[in-house]
Every structure is written in structure tokens, then in C-alpha cells.
Design an enzyme around this catalytic site. Structure first.
Site, PDB file in Angstrom:
ATOM      1  N   TYR A 149      -5.052   7.540   2.974  1.00  0.00           N
ATOM      2  CA  TYR A 149      -4.038   8.070   3.883  1.00  0.00           C
ATOM      3  C   TYR A 149      -3.780   9.551   3.659  1.00  0.00           C
ATOM      4  CZ  TYR A 149      -2.910   3.447   5.543  1.00  0.00           C
ATOM      5  OH  TYR A 149      -2.976   2.215   6.130  1.00  0.00           O
ATOM      6  N   LYS A 219      -8.317  -3.396  -5.661  1.00  0.00           N
ATOM      7  CA  LYS A 219      -9.700  -3.802  -5.385  1.00  0.00           C
ATOM      8  C   LYS A 219     -10.575  -3.104  -6.430  1.00  0.00           C
ATOM      9  CE  LYS A 219     -12.451  -5.895  -2.507  1.00  0.00           C
ATOM     10  NZ  LYS A 219     -12.755  -7.262  -2.801  1.00  0.00           N
ATOM     11  N   ASP A 259      -8.303  -9.201  -2.038  1.00  0.00           N
ATOM     12  CA  ASP A 259      -8.722 -10.281  -1.129  1.00  0.00           C
ATOM     13  C   ASP A 259      -8.193 -11.630  -1.622  1.00  0.00           C
ATOM     14  OD1 ASP A 259     -10.666  -9.147  -2.952  1.00  0.00           O
ATOM     15  OD2 ASP A 259     -11.936 -10.846  -2.493  1.00  0.00           O
ATOM     16  N   ASP A 283      -0.435  -1.573   3.332  1.00  0.00           N
ATOM     17  CA  ASP A 283      -0.288  -1.590   4.784  1.00  0.00           C
ATOM     18  C   ASP A 283      -0.655  -2.977   5.313  1.00  0.00           C
ATOM     19  OD1 ASP A 283       0.101  -0.723   7.321  1.00  0.00           O
ATOM     20  OD2 ASP A 283      -1.445   0.819   7.327  1.00  0.00           O
TER      21      ASP A 283
END
Ligand code: NAI
Length: 399
Positions: A149, A219, A259, A283
Site C-alpha cells: 500500500y 505469509k 491462508d 484488508d
């Protein structure tokens, strides 16, 4: 005009009458923001009998600002948020056109509001796509200033993308880009300081609210240095700052790969309490969790810098142009954001009073149409009538 004062450690000194700058917002903002103010004023009046009160100060942003002053985000608005530290806003249209930053992003960056805080809980009576929405009760701490971002990216085919590819290939020995001529590139900065301040804020919040755990969602199995760094720095800073709380079991720090988290949050959401995560993961996660408890019309949010004390509370949805001006918008997102603001000010009685009124109105099967249509025998109220009913409920409560 009376200002909140911020002590050196970020704690607040709140006057009896506190000036709160607010942005009405575009589209449905014109309907939901006045509804929020009425409900909050009533709760504050009811709880503190005029001893404490809010002095609302309208500041301009978005289309209204542009129409009146020719700019979307006037400097006077930024100055008011800096001066009064705590504000609230309705949704803003992101102006279309090259070079114009999203107004929301501009506010967050200029005030360095590094925590995007999103509590997610279910209210009885609200339809949900999951079997046990009552198991969802989490507070998301999403890093708000870094990650992809940061806006560092170059379009495929541009001279910059070409230059960047050459640098990667020639200077950094990168040979893994499969289609270099047609690749766009983005940069994902994730820093130790940026991660640490977010994770420390999440841990403090958990301790102050008696919540059992902070889960670092990342992640890091794929992005070892950025997301993996977030996880490693998180464990290290938590151990450094909260060793005693961790060893006594008052605070548990754990982590989960993003995930797997998305799956677990659907299957066994009770395992999670406070979640600290990076910008992009946050987000996705916030909106998915919001959908489990009734959707964006009811999901509140805040952007906070826990060092300077600056905070802007906000409706998390957009301007909803399809229903704007029709008295159909659900004001709960901004009302519950105002609840977060009242709690941040330490006005917990007024915050509780608003939450009780929302619980009561849903128990009576009254809601705006987005929620009422999924309730058995639900009664759809307009935005204004919904706020009227909340005010009536608050007025009827004995305190
Ligand atoms: P949106 O959130 O405005 O609307 C998506 C859908 O949700 C629409 O069907 C809308 O009717 C519904 N919805 C949204 N808020 C609702 C409410 N309070 N009650 C009932 N239904 C509601 O998202 P969209 O259409 O993608 O964006 C519209 C504009 O809003 C764009 O200019 C966008 O840039 C801006 N936006 C601003 C945000 C902010 O200021 N924080 C956040 C997201 C979008």
C-alpha cells in the site's frame, strides 16, 4: 473549543466538553453522520447529564470541500485533526483522475495513523452466512502505513518498469522474472519499527481489555523477509516488552499463516481474539470477518497513532451511491465507530449505552433494509427513523 491533551506516553487528558472535528462525508455520509451525532449526543446526555459533552466541529473533505473551496482535502481540515487529535468521518468519494491520492489514504499517511483497528462482533438477530456467528469476536490490528500500500509501483511497458527490471537483473542478479517486457512491478516495504509499533499496540490492547491472545497473521512461508520479518519481529518485541505477562499466561502470542487463518476464522473463530497483521492481509481479513457478522453496513473502524494519540474513527464502507439520498443507508458502521471513539476517550458508560440500544433494536427486529430483509419478520426502518428509535431506546434506559 476544548481540546484533548496528549501526555508524553500517548495517554489522553479529556476535558468535560471535548471538541470533535467531523467530516460528514459524501453520498450516504449526509444521512448516516447526522444520525450518528444524534445517537451519540443522546447517550452522552443520558449518561453524564450535561457534565460531559461533545462540541462537534464540522470540517470539510471530499465533494463538499471541492464544491466550496476547490480542493478535496483542505489544509484547514488536516490542521483541525492535528489540533484536536480525535475526529470522526463519513465515507468519501475517491476523486477519479491521475495523481489524486485517495483522501482516506492521505489522512492516514499525513497523521501517520499506523493502526487500522477493526473490532468484529455479532449482534443477535443479524443474519449471517455462517452457522455460529456468535463465535466471531475479534479485534483486527491492521498495519496501515507499509506493505504494497506504500504505492511504489510501475506500470508494464513504462520506462520506469524497464529501468527497474534492468536494475534487478544487472545489479541484483534476479533471473526469475518470466515475462519482463510485460511485467508491472510493485515494492513491498515492511520495516522492523513499523511492525513492532503495530504489534505492541495490539498486545497493549489485549492486556487492557483482558483478551487472551494476539495472533500474528502473515505469509512468511513465502515472503520470508517481509511477512516473515513481521512474524519474527513480532515475537521478539512481544517477548521484550511483555515478558512477565507472557510467562504468567496473561498474554499468549501465537501466529498463523494467512491462508490457514482465513480457513480457521470460518471454521473455529473462537480460537482468535486480537489479530495483528500486515496491510494487505488485514484488508482481506477485515472484510471477510465483517461479512460473517452482517456486512460492511455494520462494521466499524478506526485509524490510530498510539504514540501521538491522533485518531480518526470512520465508517468502513464507501459512499454507497446506489442508495444515497434514499434514507436507506445503515448508520451502524459510523455509530459503532463512534462507540470506539467514546471508549478511546474513556467515556465507557456512553459507549455501553449505545451498544445496548443497538442490541435492543435488533432484538425488536428493527433494522435498516439491508439487514431487516434477512430477519424473520424484520421491520425495515429508514436511516432517520432507525436513529430516532435508538434515541428513544437510550432515553428510556435508566442509568
Ligand atoms: P460502497 O461501500 O460504497 O458500496 C458497496 C455496496 O454496499 C453497495 O451496494 C452499497 O449500497 C452497500 N452499502 C455501503 N454502505 C452501506 C450502508 N451504510 N448501508 C447499506 N448499504 C451499504 O463501495 P463502492 O460502491 O465500491 O464505492 C463507492 C465510493 O465510495 C467510491 O468512490 C469509493 O472510492 C468510495 N469508498 C470510500 C471509502 C471510505 O471513505 N472509507 C471506503 C470504500 C469506498
Amino acid at each position: 473549543m476544548t481540546k484533548v491533551k496528549i501526555n508524553g506516553n500517548g495517554s489522553l487528558l479529556v476535558p468535560d466538553c471535548v471538541t470533535i472535528p467531523f467530516i460528514t462525508g459524501d453520498g450516504v455520509g449526509v444521512e448516516i453522520t447526522p444520525a450518528m451525532r444524534r445517537v451519540v449526543d443522546e447517550a452522552v446526555r443520558k449518561c453524564y447529564g450535561g457534565k460531559w459533552r461533545i462540541d462537534w466541529l464540522e470540517v470539510l473533505a471530499g465533494q463538499k470541500a471541492y464544491d466550496m473551496s476547490g480542493v478535496y482535502l483542505p489544509e484547514a481540515t488536516m490542521a483541525a485533526f492535528r489540533e484536536y487529535h480525535i475526529g470522526i468521518k463519513g465515507p468519501l468519494t475517491t476523486p477519479v483522475g491521475g495523481g489524486i491520492r485517495s483522501l482516506n489514504v492521505a489522512l492516514r499517511q499525513d497523521l501517520d495513523l499506523y493502526v487500522c483497528q477493526r473490532p468484529v462482533r455479532w449482534f443477535r438477530g443479524i443474519a449471517s452466512p455462517v452457522l455460529r456467528p456468535d463465535w466471531v469476536n475479534m479485534v483486527i490490528f491492521r498495519e496501515n502505513t507499509e506493505d504494497i500500500y506504500a504505492g511504489i509501483e510501475w506500470e508494464a511497458g513504462s520506462a520506469e518498469a524497464h529501468k527497474f527490471f534492468n536494475f534487478l537483473q544487472q545489479e541484483m542478479g534476479v533471473d526469475k522474472i518470466r515475462f519482463p517486457e510485460t511485467s508491472s512491478f510493485g515494492v513491498k516495504p515492511v520495516s522492523k519499527e513499523g511492525s513492532e509499533r503495530l504489534i505492541v499496540a495490539a498486545c497493549r490492547y489485549a492486556l487492557e481489555h483482558g483478551l487472551p491472545s494476539v495472533t500474528l497473521v502473515h505469509k512468511g512461508n513465502i515472503m520470508k523477509f517481509t511477512e516473515g520479518g513481521f512474524k519474527r519481529w513480532g515475537y521478539e518485541v512481544a517477548q521484550k516488552e511483555f515478558a512477565q505477562e507472557i510467562s504468567s499466561g496473561r498474554l499468549v502470542i501465537n501466529d498463523c499463516i494467512a491462508d490457514a487463518f482465513l480457513q480457521n476464522a470460518l471454521l473455529r473463530p473462537k480460537d482468535y481474539s486480537v489479530v495483528a497483521t500486515l496491510n494487505l492481509n488485514g484488508d482481506y481479513i477485515s472484510d471477510m470477518l465483517a461479512a460473517q457478522v452482517g456486512g460492511i453496513g455494520i462494521a466499524p473502524g478506526a485509524n490510530i497513532n498510539y504514540h501521538t494519540g491522533n485518531a480518526i474513527f470512520e465508517a468502513t464502507h464507501g459512499t454507497a451511491p446506489d442508495i444515497a439520498g434514499k434514507n436507506k443507508a445503515n448508520p451502524c458502521s459510523i455509530i459503532l465507530s463512534a462507540v470506539m471513539m467514546l471508549e478511546y476517550l474513556g467515556w465507557n458508560e456512553a459507549a455501553g449505552c449505545v451498544v445496548n440500544a443497538i442490541e435492543t433494536i435488533f432484538d425488536r427486529k428493527m433494522a435498516t433494509v439491508d439487514l431487516a430483509r434477512f430477519m424473520e419478520n424484520g421491520m425495515a426502518l429508514g436511516t432517520k427513523e432507525f436513529a430516532d428509535e435508538l434515541v428513544r431506546i437510550i432515553d428510556g434506559v435508566s442509568v
